[in-house]
Design an enzyme around this catalytic site. Sequence first.
Site: not given
Length: 99
Positions: A62-64, A66, A90
């Site tokens: 997961v990141c901000r 994708g 996120m």
Amino acid sequence: MKRITVKEVEQKLDNGEKLNIIDVREVGEVATGKIPLAINIPLGLIEFKKQDLDKNENYIIVCRSGGRSAQAVAFLESYGYNVTNMDGGMMAWEGELEF
């Protein structure tokens, strides 16, 4: 590259499934909230922390939004890890947050 939607992750968590979630955002970004039980390994440290991961486990990255998680997935896949990118990151997450 394997992909999973935010809704699928939320559903799995709601169903009580044990997920291995790695958040590759920077520490300051994670401080604004992360998926409960996710571990934070910033993208720049993945190369050095990969030996701590189990190749027999599946990890959701997961990141901000994708993008960074897709980079981490490509990198880890090249070393034989079972990893899945969470599309939307996120920014799309509507579930519970842990601070």
